[in-house]
Scaffold this active site. Structure first.
Site, PDB file in Angstrom:
ATOM      1  N   ALA A  43       0.902  -1.279   0.059  1.00  0.00           N
ATOM      2  CA  ALA A  43      -0.067  -0.096  -0.019  1.00  0.00           C
ATOM      3  C   ALA A  43       0.820   1.141  -0.047  1.00  0.00           C
ATOM      4  O   ALA A  43       1.979   1.232   0.494  1.00  0.00           O
ATOM      5  CB  ALA A  43      -0.815   0.045   1.143  1.00  0.00           C
ATOM      6  N   TYR A  44       0.282   2.294  -0.588  1.00  0.00           N
ATOM      7  CA  TYR A  44       1.358   3.512  -0.638  1.00  0.00           C
ATOM      8  C   TYR A  44       1.506   4.400   0.438  1.00  0.00           C
ATOM      9  O   TYR A  44       2.575   5.082   0.618  1.00  0.00           O
ATOM     10  CB  TYR A  44       0.530   4.736  -1.659  1.00  0.00           C
ATOM     11  CG  TYR A  44      -0.990   5.075  -1.499  1.00  0.00           C
ATOM     12  CD1 TYR A  44      -1.143   5.634  -0.166  1.00  0.00           C
ATOM     13  CD2 TYR A  44      -1.867   4.870  -2.562  1.00  0.00           C
ATOM     14  CE1 TYR A  44      -2.427   5.972   0.132  1.00  0.00           C
ATOM     15  CE2 TYR A  44      -3.139   5.404  -2.406  1.00  0.00           C
ATOM     16  CZ  TYR A  44      -3.648   5.937  -0.742  1.00  0.00           C
ATOM     17  OH  TYR A  44      -4.724   6.181  -0.575  1.00  0.00           O
ATOM     18  N   ARG A  45       1.078   3.822   1.736  1.00  0.00           N
ATOM     19  CA  ARG A  45       1.376   4.176   2.909  1.00  0.00           C
ATOM     20  C   ARG A  45       2.691   3.656   3.519  1.00  0.00           C
ATOM     21  O   ARG A  45       3.328   4.133   4.152  1.00  0.00           O
ATOM     22  CB  ARG A  45       0.202   4.207   4.032  1.00  0.00           C
ATOM     23  CG  ARG A  45      -0.072   2.657   4.275  1.00  0.00           C
ATOM     24  CD  ARG A  45      -1.122   2.591   5.421  1.00  0.00           C
ATOM     25  NE  ARG A  45      -1.645   0.943   5.683  1.00  0.00           N
ATOM     26  CZ  ARG A  45      -2.403   0.553   4.746  1.00  0.00           C
ATOM     27  NH1 ARG A  45      -2.853   1.196   3.853  1.00  0.00           N
ATOM     28  NH2 ARG A  45      -2.824  -0.755   5.148  1.00  0.00           N
ATOM     29  N   TYR A  46       3.132   2.591   2.826  1.00  0.00           N
ATOM     30  CA  TYR A  46       4.362   1.760   2.913  1.00  0.00           C
ATOM     31  C   TYR A  46       5.320   2.368   2.218  1.00  0.00           C
ATOM     32  O   TYR A  46       6.642   2.171   2.790  1.00  0.00           O
ATOM     33  CB  TYR A  46       4.313   0.454   3.283  1.00  0.00           C
ATOM     34  CG  TYR A  46       3.176  -0.107   4.090  1.00  0.00           C
ATOM     35  CD1 TYR A  46       3.157   0.063   5.422  1.00  0.00           C
ATOM     36  CD2 TYR A  46       1.804  -0.726   3.785  1.00  0.00           C
ATOM     37  CE1 TYR A  46       2.308  -0.128   6.429  1.00  0.00           C
ATOM     38  CE2 TYR A  46       0.893  -1.175   4.614  1.00  0.00           C
ATOM     39  CZ  TYR A  46       1.247  -0.751   5.851  1.00  0.00           C
ATOM     40  OH  TYR A  46       0.024  -1.293   6.634  1.00  0.00           O
ATOM     41  N   THR A  47       5.335   2.470   0.912  1.00  0.00           N
ATOM     42  CA  THR A  47       6.377   2.742   0.007  1.00  0.00           C
ATOM     43  C   THR A  47       6.710   4.294  -0.097  1.00  0.00           C
ATOM     44  O   THR A  47       5.993   5.047   0.430  1.00  0.00           O
ATOM     45  CB  THR A  47       5.883   2.063  -1.371  1.00  0.00           C
ATOM     46  OG1 THR A  47       4.788   2.933  -1.871  1.00  0.00           O
ATOM     47  CG2 THR A  47       5.682   0.740  -1.176  1.00  0.00           C
TER      48      THR A  47
END
EC number: 5.6.2.2
Length: 843
Positions: free
Chosen positions: A146-150
């Site tokens: 998810a974009y909150r991790y990358t």
């Protein structure tokens, strides 16, 4: 005007009458609202076309100039605007997605993030444009985190796409809410449309542009700029074909040329594979690279399914040893399996080889167009020319403005005392500005620059700096003006800048290009079947099958044999022949017809199985049976020799049967009551030996026979007694002996030298002593010392013996026991197994 209003009023009245069931429209008409009736077909057509063009131009297709779709361009521009570049720390992907959605792309966050992810995937992009940190997916089809991790930032190469965007090199248009400006195209300092390609589905059209090698694409652009008349073959020497990030091998030179010439074509991409041996001598198929856009996990699952369903046999284990260093898949092959055949099956049945359709569709001047390779290069080169010209104009304008200021400062410094006096005598800045402009003929900008000048600039060192800078700016202006006046200099600058990008970011080609044609890369049945030695077996009831040669173990002379066929009580073995699975099998019927099929088309069966009814394989008539069969590899100019039961022989060229099918064709014209008994191939014009069942034979020179057509009936070979008939025919080859076997299992070898060559038509000489003990002759053949014999009885018992174990005796001898037959059983046929030349095997 009055007439027009009258027409509209009349139209509104008519509309009001027709819309009595629509009170909303009727009310609008009464209120004086202007209502324009339209045909629903026209409205739907117009609305659909508007939607289609919106999708085509604004969503699905790339611009030929920078190779980007709008969403890709907006992501890169947003990151550049916020300075999230390669020399800055990584930024949370969520922040980037929010920036793009909030300012440029008011659509779902998943669309923006998926775009980011793809531009960061090394297996999707030939040259990545986003430097991703974290889980950005895999070639196995795993989703990105998810974009909150990358996190992400621009790559250095992506910055080349955006380079000089601040210098008015490209046009801008308002964003969705008119709060910002967004670029309509990027400057693109390399041909991204070719380097990274593009895939998209629009309305009624789709694009599929493959990626290419950066160095090769740049060199192709340079070559076109330097020689606008360059031909496609010359271009393809520089840019030979796509270069996929996952490597592989491209097959289909014709399709590739067609794609580059017309914009549409098809190629095949094949995995890079090696066949190695492990420590135990077992073969392993090792896959190093897979085709572009193929999901490795799904591909391996498909292979596993094919193995489990026994569609592909011979695979014992599949290991996926892929890691960060690259792909490595090991397919372990069973001991007796053929690795190359299995590999061919994998190419045909799985995504180890895929077809890749090329459609080079892109946007130019807000219109979709299919481009040839040369047209793409021309469009990109023209775009770069415009960028360089606009950048030069921007730099020239900036330099001229700077020179203008420096010229004013120089005048002020040369008259510094007067300047100071004017300033001190002025009541305010405006008066000082006006006085300076009037005294020294300065512009407003120059006067303002003098008034803003610090006192430290009055030092002699600073004064010299201003003079030096003015000189440098004047040189720059002259150079920029020279560029704008000379198109060749613009071309040179484009080539130089492209060369620098190529030198900084170029790398070696990963995809090989094979010269094979598409046709050669398609696999026919023979590619998928191992060329193995087998036995073709035909029963009296016309059941046929093939068995592996190792089904029949070698035994000593006089053995009882093993069960070779399971027959009904009234069904017995009729014919036997050794062959290779890729051989042609020619079948001849008693009615003189020939049938042709491949050995591998016969059903594989066990020793006990009956096989398949021959009538289900070829078109046999009810009163027709197969009396002879033989195998050969290729059609050539060698001769066939046919012999009938009544002693007639015929010579015919093998290539007369090239058009033979399973439906059958005439092979010989038979006399009333006669039947075709045996057929052999004689490619080297050896002498012919024909033997009868009563033990008589004739040896004749092949030159005595002239070649005849298919409908001819042949000539007399030997005169037979009423109770006699032909047992077989063979050729007298060098270093061979005559082998014959009788019904009760007695066989012998005899030197051909004991039989003199005589003319045809005689009664013959004895070649086998027959009697109640050994029975009549079953068949004859020429054999070598190293050959083997496969003998089968009427009941289906088979024995495999070495020729050298059978004694050499005279032509009048009975021979020795080769196979022990049980009561009421007798030898039905035999086949010669010759490793060095299976094609010459006879029965």
């Amino acid at each position: 005007m009055t007439e027009q209003n009258g027409q509209e009023n009349e139209s509104n009245k008519t509309l009001a009458l027709n819309l009595s069931g629509r009170p909303d429209v009727a009310g609008a008409l009464k209120a004086g609202v202007r209502v324009i009736p339209v045909e629903i077909e026209d409205q739907m057509k117009e609305a659909y076309l508007d939607y289609a063009m919106s999708v085509i131009v604004g969503r699905a297709l790339p611009d030929v100039r920078d190779g980007l779709k709008p969403v890709h361009r907006r992501v890169l521009h947003a990151m550049n605007e916020r300075a999230w570049r390669s020399d800055r720390p990584y930024v949370k992907s969520a922040k980037i997605v929010g920036e793009v959605i909030g300012n440029y792309h008011p659509h779902g966050d998943s669309a923006v993030y998926e775009t980011m992810v793809r531009m960061a995937q090394t297996f999707s992009m030939r040259e990545t444009l986003i430097d991703g940190q974290g889980n950005f997916g895999s070639v196995d089809g795993d989703n990105a985190a998810a974009y909150r991790y990358t996190e992400a930032r621009l790559t250095k190469l992506a910055e080349e796409l955006l380079k000089d965007i601040e210098k008015n090199t490209v046009s801008f248009s308002p964003n969705f809410d008119d709060t910002r400006q967004q670029p309509d195209v990027l400057p693109a300092n390399f041909p991204n449309i070719l380097v990274n390609g593009s895939t998209g589905i629009a309305v009624g059209m789709a694009t599929n542009i493959p990626p290419h090698n950066l160095k090769e694409a740049v060199n192709a652009v340079i070559a076109l700029i330097q020689n606008p008349d360059i031909t496609l073959p010359e271009l393809m020497k520089i840019l030979p074909g796509p270069d996929f990030p996952t490597g592989g091998t491209i097959i289909g030179g014709e399709g590739l040329y067609q794609a580059y010439a017309t914009g549409k074509g098809s190629i095949r991409i094949r995995s890079k594979v090696d066949i190695i041996e492990n420590n135990k001598g077992r073969e392993i198929i090792v896959i190093h690279e897979i085709p572009y856009q193929v999901n490795k996990k799904n591909m391996l699952e498909k292979i596993g399914d094919l193995v489990n369903e026994k569609i592909i046999e011979g695979i014992s284990e599949i290991l996926d040893l892929s890691d960060r260093k690259g792909i490595r898949v090991e397919i372990h092959v069973k001991k007796d399996a053929n690795a190359q055949v299995i590999l061919n099956q994998l190419f045909k049945l799985t995504q180890l080889q895929v077809s890749y359709g090329i459609t080079m569709l892109a946007i130019l001047d807000n219109r979709p167009k299919i481009f040839s390779l040369k047209e793409i290069l021309k469009s990109y080169a023209e775009h770069r020319r415009e960028v360089v010209v606009k950048r030069t104009e921007f730099d020239l304008d900036k330099a001229q403005k700077r020179a203008h200021i420096l010229e004013g400062l120089r005048i002020a410094l040369e008259n510094i005392d007067e300047v100071i006096r004017i300033i001190r005598a002025s009541k305010d800045v405006r008066e000082a500005q006006s006085s300076l402009m009037a005294t020294f003929s300065l512009s407003e900008l120059q006067a303002d620059a003098i008034l803003e000048m610090r006192l430290q600039r009055l030092t002699s060192l600073e004064v010299q700096k201003i003079i030096d800078e003015l000189e440098q700016v004047r040189i720059l202006i002259a150079d920029l003006e020279d560029i704008l006046s000379k198109p060749d200099r613009v071309k040179s600058i484009i080539c130089d800048e492209l060369g620098k990008v190529s030198q900084s970011f170029g790398n070696t080609r990963t995809t090989e290009i094979s010269l094979e044609s598409l046709e050669s890369s398609t696999f026919n049945a023979e590619d998928l079947i191992a060329d193995e030695e087998v036995v073709v077996q035909l029963s009296e009831d016309m059941f046929i099958k093939r068995l592996p040669m190792d089904t029949f173990r070698r035994q000593k002379r006089g053995g009882k044999g093993v069960q070779g066929i399971s027959t009904k009580r009234e069904d017995f073995v009729k014919k036997l022949s050794s062959a290779m699975t890729h051989d042609n099998l020619m079948l001849f019927s008693n009615k003189g017809r020939a049938f042709l099929l491949k050995v591998y088309e016969l059903p594989i069966a066990t020793k006990e199985a009956r096989g398949k009814s021959l009538k289900a394989v070829i078109n046999l008539n009810d009163d027709e049976i197969i009396t002879s069969l033989f195998t050969f590899r290729n059609f050539d100019e060698s001769y066939l020799l046919m012999v009938t039961r009544e002693g007639f022989v015929k010579k015919i060229q093998l290539d007369e049967f090239t058009n033979t099918k399973k439906s059958g064709i005439i092979a010989i014209g038979l006399r009333d009551g006669d039947e075709l008994i045996d057929v052999i191939a004689n490619p080297n014009n050896y002498d012919v030996f024909i033997g009868s069942k009563n033990g008589l034979a004739i040896r004749m020179n092949l030159n005595e026979l002239r070649s005849q057509g298919r409908t001819a009936s042949g000539v007399t070979a030997m005169k037979l007694e009423d109770d006699d008939s032909i047992a077989g025919i063979t050729k007298v080859e060098p270093n061979t002996n005559l082998f014959c076997i009788s019904e009760n299992g007695f066989g012998k070898r005899t030197d051909f030298e004991e039989f003199s060559t005589k003319g045809r038509g005689g009664k013959g000489m004895t070649y086998l002593k027959i009697g109640e003990k050994n029975g009549r002759a079953v068949g004859i053949s020429s054999v070598k010392e190293e050959d083997e014999l496969l003998v089968i009885t009427q009941s289906g018992m088979a024995i495999r013996v070495e020729v050298k174990t059978i004694s050499m005796v005279g032509r009048s001898a009975m021979g020795v026991k080769v196979v022990n037959t049980k009561d009421e059983d007798f030898v039905k046929d035999f086949a010669v197994v010759r490793e060095s030349d299976s094609d010459s095997a006879e029965s």
